[in-house]
Design a protein around this motif. Structure first.
Motif, PDB file in Angstrom:
ATOM      1  N   UNK A  13       8.219   2.696 -19.642  1.00 45.24           N
ATOM      2  CA  UNK A  13       7.964   1.867 -18.503  1.00 45.24           C
ATOM      3  C   UNK A  13       6.849   2.417 -17.713  1.00 45.24           C
ATOM      4  N   UNK A  14       6.179   1.509 -17.199  1.00 48.76           N
ATOM      5  CA  UNK A  14       5.088   1.643 -16.348  1.00 48.76           C
ATOM      6  C   UNK A  14       5.329   1.001 -15.206  1.00 48.76           C
ATOM      7  N   UNK A  15       4.947   1.462 -14.116  1.00 44.93           N
ATOM      8  CA  UNK A  15       5.061   1.128 -12.669  1.00 44.93           C
ATOM      9  C   UNK A  15       3.692   0.892 -12.210  1.00 44.93           C
ATOM     10  N   UNK A  16       3.140  -0.241 -11.680  1.00 48.05           N
ATOM     11  CA  UNK A  16       1.852  -0.642 -11.057  1.00 48.05           C
ATOM     12  C   UNK A  16       2.215  -1.284  -9.468  1.00 48.05           C
ATOM     13  N   UNK A  17       1.532  -0.513  -8.373  1.00 47.71           N
ATOM     14  CA  UNK A  17       1.485  -1.003  -6.898  1.00 47.71           C
ATOM     15  C   UNK A  17       0.720  -2.158  -7.021  1.00 47.71           C
ATOM     16  N   UNK A  18       1.351  -3.099  -6.257  1.00 42.28           N
ATOM     17  CA  UNK A  18       0.659  -4.363  -6.203  1.00 42.28           C
ATOM     18  C   UNK A  18      -0.082  -4.192  -4.613  1.00 42.28           C
ATOM     19  N   UNK A  19      -1.310  -4.370  -4.414  1.00 41.39           N
ATOM     20  CA  UNK A  19      -2.109  -4.025  -3.241  1.00 41.39           C
ATOM     21  C   UNK A  19      -1.747  -5.379  -2.335  1.00 41.39           C
ATOM     22  N   UNK A  20      -1.823  -5.066  -1.079  1.00 43.41           N
ATOM     23  CA  UNK A  20      -1.423  -6.321  -0.059  1.00 43.41           C
ATOM     24  C   UNK A  20       0.076  -6.748  -0.241  1.00 43.41           C
ATOM     25  N   UNK A  21       0.890  -5.912  -0.482  1.00 38.69           N
ATOM     26  CA  UNK A  21       2.385  -6.135  -0.390  1.00 38.69           C
ATOM     27  C   UNK A  21       3.148  -5.002   0.250  1.00 38.69           C
ATOM     28  N   UNK A  22       4.258  -5.275   0.440  1.00 44.45           N
ATOM     29  CA  UNK A  22       4.853  -4.263   1.306  1.00 44.45           C
ATOM     30  C   UNK A  22       5.648  -3.544   0.365  1.00 44.45           C
ATOM     31  N   UNK A  23       4.953  -2.558  -0.818  1.00 46.36           N
ATOM     32  CA  UNK A  23       5.549  -1.676  -1.373  1.00 46.36           C
ATOM     33  C   UNK A  23       6.169  -2.774  -2.911  1.00 46.36           C
ATOM     34  N   UNK A  24       5.912  -3.686  -3.149  1.00 44.94           N
ATOM     35  CA  UNK A  24       6.188  -4.128  -4.318  1.00 44.94           C
ATOM     36  C   UNK A  24       5.438  -3.604  -5.684  1.00 44.94           C
TER      37      UNK A  24
END
Length: 62
Positions: A13-24
Motif C-alpha cells: 500500500x502506498x499513500x499519496x497526499x492530494x494537494x489543495x484538498x483538506x487531507x485527502x
C-alpha cells in the motif's frame, strides 16, 4: 487481502497526499511483480474484461 475468486492477495500500500484538498489521500494497492498475487490480479483483470466485453463485443479489449 482475500478475494473470493482468486484467494489470498499480498498487496503493498502506498499513500499519496492530494494537494489543495483538506487531507485527502490517494491510496494505491499493488502486488510485487511476478508474484502469485500479481498473477491473481491479472486473472481478476481478465475476468473483469470478459464481463465488460460480453459475448457480442465488436472488438477485443487487449
Amino acid at each position: 487481502m482475500w478475494h473470493p475468486e482468486v484467494g489470498d492477495l499480498e498487496l503493498r500500500r502506498e499513500k499519496y497526499g492530494i494537494g489543495g484538498t483538506d487531507g485527502q489521500l490517494l491510496v494505491v494497492h499493488h502486488a510485487e511483480s511476478g508474484s502469485a498475487s500479481a498473477e491473481g490480479l491479472a486473472v481478476l483483470a481478465s475476468i473483469a474484461a470478459s464481463r465488460v466485453a460480453g459475448p457480442s463485443a465488436p472488438y477485443p479489449l487487449d
